[in-house]
Structure formats: structure tokens, C-alpha cells
Design a protein around this motif. Structure first.
Motif, PDB file in Angstrom:
ATOM      1  N   ASP A   1      -7.976  -2.319 -13.362  1.00 35.01           N
ATOM      2  CA  ASP A   1      -9.232  -1.968 -12.691  1.00 35.01           C
ATOM      3  C   ASP A   1     -10.426  -2.078 -13.615  1.00 35.01           C
TER       4      ASP A   1
ATOM      5  N   PRO B   1     -11.393 -11.405 -13.213  1.00 30.41           N
ATOM      6  CA  PRO B   1     -11.505 -11.290 -11.751  1.00 30.41           C
ATOM      7  C   PRO B   1     -12.673 -10.399 -11.351  1.00 30.41           C
TER       8      PRO B   1
ATOM      9  N   SER C   1     -12.903  -8.281  -9.212  1.00 29.39           N
ATOM     10  CA  SER C   1     -12.494  -6.917  -8.860  1.00 29.39           C
ATOM     11  C   SER C   1     -12.343  -6.006 -10.076  1.00 29.39           C
TER      12      SER C   1
ATOM     13  N   ARG D   1     -13.806  -4.180 -13.385  1.00 28.46           N
ATOM     14  CA  ARG D   1     -15.005  -3.750 -14.094  1.00 28.46           C
ATOM     15  C   ARG D   1     -14.840  -4.014 -15.588  1.00 28.46           C
TER      16      ARG D   1
ATOM     17  N   TRP E   1     -20.775  -2.767 -12.255  1.00 32.99           N
ATOM     18  CA  TRP E   1     -19.481  -3.402 -12.483  1.00 32.99           C
ATOM     19  C   TRP E   1     -19.325  -3.799 -13.945  1.00 32.99           C
TER      20      TRP E   1
END
Length: 320
Positions: free
Chosen positions: A65, A86, A88, A90, A123
Motif C-alpha cells: 500500500d 503502481p 495504487s 502511495r 499519494w
């Protein structure tokens, strides 16, 4: 649970990050990447972690993540060019590669006392430098209130770990022990982000910061002393600081002089203000590896994932 990956996991800041995250109640360490120590037990490098079963591994950007980048300055940008992360995932970068607006892209400058709301929606976060954190927290309330004078003299002393893990002549024990030395006077690499951060609070004030950094003979911890002239009453200045840091758990105002042992091994910054005649002294102290690096990175992670800002950071000072 937040699934965490660390790239460049063998250095000082990565070691501190691992130590904090092992005890974080909402974190699962998925991989610790190190090209030079691939496959080795983490405890072989970070010798206090021999009780763990962690091993250094190859890079794996799947199933995480958040990615912490704990590599040398200039290497984070190269890493992200070679390894697309990616969308997605952070990213929290501990180098200086994305701190300045000219290079930041969508990276948010990760000083929670300044950008808490922006960090919560970010992000990508660029963690501030260690000296930058100490100096900015010492002067930010003045900058935000328009009281920062045109000239500030800053004297700062840092521990040996601030120079990183790679041995140099200046970090050799025989040089560092029982010794002090000035380096990069008026030209330290953190000055650019400091000036950008402070001037960004009031574009009409362009403060000249005369910064003299000093290598200390201790392992960790930064003390910064900022001196300037002001006609303001001390109680007024202190009230400005108290209002600025109200609700920020890790920056604490002290009525008494502050010193390193109060904050070493914690994520705190302690600030003290005093004056004599027109001269005002602001002293700020932090642990360069925690509030100045890995602790602040975890603080930013907590904000990014909507957790309590202090989670996993209830650390005890090494007072004795």
C-alpha cells in the motif's frame, strides 16, 4: 493493515523506520529491499534486530500500500524512472529529490505542522530534511504570522548519524570524538527548502538565513539556535508560537531551556524562546533520525491513511 515496502533498507534511516514500524499496530512489513544485502538477515546489518526473522529481499512493488524510499540523495528520482510504481501505491521519499517545488511534481512537502491537510489527501510525500525540520519548526510561527525578520542567524549542531551510514573521514571516530567542526557554512543543502518553506508563508518577506552547521561529537540529535532582533514583547512572540502549534502533538513549547536528551529517540521537537534587550533566541531540538527523518515519515504515513497521527510513535526518550 497497511502493507509496507522499503527500498534501500540497509541505511540508518531505513533501520529506524523498521524499528518503528515493527511495533506499529496497523502495519505489515512486506519486503525490505537492499541490492547489497539481498537474502541476508536484517539483523546482520541492523544488529539490534537480530531477534526478528526479517530478511532483505528483491524489489517487489505488488501487494503493498505504501513504499518508503530510503536511498541516497539523487537516487529516488532515478529509482522511480527505472521502476514505475503502481498508481495504487502511495510513496514517501526520504531523500531531497522532490522537496523543492521545481522538482516536486505531485509530491507534497511532508512537514505536518505546515501541510497536515494536504498530506492527508496526498499519494506522494517528500519528507523534509533533518536540519530543515528543526529550523522550520523553530521559525514557522513567525513566518506564518508575518513576524519573520529580514535577517536570522542560525547555528545548528548535528550528530554523526546525520552524515549517513557510509564511512567518511569526517565520521571516523578519531575525527569526530571530542571534536567540533563547521561545514558548508551558508551553503548547506537544506537551505533551499528552508527558504522556500518560510518565504512561502509571506511572499512580501524574503528572509536572509545565515546558517552555520556544525558536526557534533554525539551520535544523534540536532540543536538549532536561531537569533534575530525584534521589538515584539516576549509574551506576544510566545503566544504566536502556542497558537501555531496548538493541536500538533509532536511540536511542544517549553518555558525552560531545551536540550537533546529530552528528544533523542522520540518524534518530538521541543522549542524554547527567550530574549534580552532586542535579541531573541529560538532554540529547537529534534532527533535527526526520527522527527528529522523516519519518525516524521511514519507520522506522514499515518496522516495519508487516515490513522491517528501519533500511532506507533509513542517512543521514550533516552534521558539517562
Amino acid at each position: 493493515m497497511i502493507r509496507v515496502g522499503i527500498a534501500g533498507a540497509a541505511g540508518y534511516t531505513a533501520g529506524e523506520l523498521i524499528r518503528v514500524l515493527i511495533s506499529h499496530p496497523q502495519v505489515e512489513l512486506r519486503y525490505l529491499q537492499s541490492e547489497s544485502h539481498r537474502g541476508e538477515p536484517v539483523g546482520r546489518v541492523h544488529r539490534d534486530l537480530i531477534y526478528t526473522n526479517l530478511k532483505f529481499s528483491d524489489l517487489d512493488l505488488t501487494g503493498i500500500d505504501v513504499l518508503f524510499l530510503c536511498m541516497g540523495h539523487g537516487m529516488s528520482a532515478q529509482f522511480l524512472e527505472r521502476h514505475p510504481v503502481p498508481a495504487s501505491v502511495r510513496i514517501i521519499d526520504l531523500s531531497h529529490d522532490f522537496r523543492l517545488k521545481s522538482n516536486a511534481g505531485d509530491f507534497i512537502y511532508g512537514l505536518p505542522e505546515l501541510n497536515r491537510e494536504r498530506i492527508q489527501g496526498a499519494w506522494h510525500v517528500a519528507n523534509p530534511g533533518c536540519f530543515a525540520t528543526a529550523i522550520e519548526l523553530g521559525l514557522l510561527p513567525l513566518a506564518k504570522s508575518g513576524l519573520l525578520p529580514a535577517h536570522v542567524s542560525v547555528f545548528g549542531i548535528t550528530g554523526a548519524t546525520g552524515a549517513g551510514q557510509k564511512p567518511t573521514e569526517e565520521t571516523h571516530y578519531s575525527h569526530r570524538a571530542q571534536n567540533l567542526s563547521v561545514y558548508k557554512a551558508f551553503s548547506h543543502q537544506h537551505l533551499a527548502e528552508i527558504r522556500e518553506t518560510l518565504s512561502g508563508q509571506d511572499e512580501d518577506v524574503q528572509t536572509d538565513i545565515a546558517f552555520v552547521p556544525v558536526r557534533g561529537c554525539h551520535a544523534r540529535g540536532i540543536m538549532v539556535n536561531a537569533v534575530f532582533e525584534s521589538e515584539r514583547d516576549l509574551s506576544e512572540i510566545r503566544s504566536v508560537y502556542a497558537a501555531c502549534y496548538e493541536g500538533h502533538p509532536f511540536t511542544v513549547m517549553s518555558d525552560e531551556p531545551v536540550y537533546l536528551k529530552q528528544v533523542v529517540n522520540t518524534n518530538y521537537c521541543f522549542v524554547h524562546i527567550e530574549r534580552q534587550d532586542r535579541n531573541v533566541l529560538v532554540t529547537s531540538v529534534i532527533d535527526n533520525l526520527l522527527k528529522g527523518a523516519s519518525g516524521q515519515a511514519v507520522q506522514n504515513m499515518n496522516l495519508m491513511f487516515g490513522l491517528e497521527e501519533t500511532m506507533g510513535l509513542g517512543l521514550k526518550a533516552s534521558y539517562f
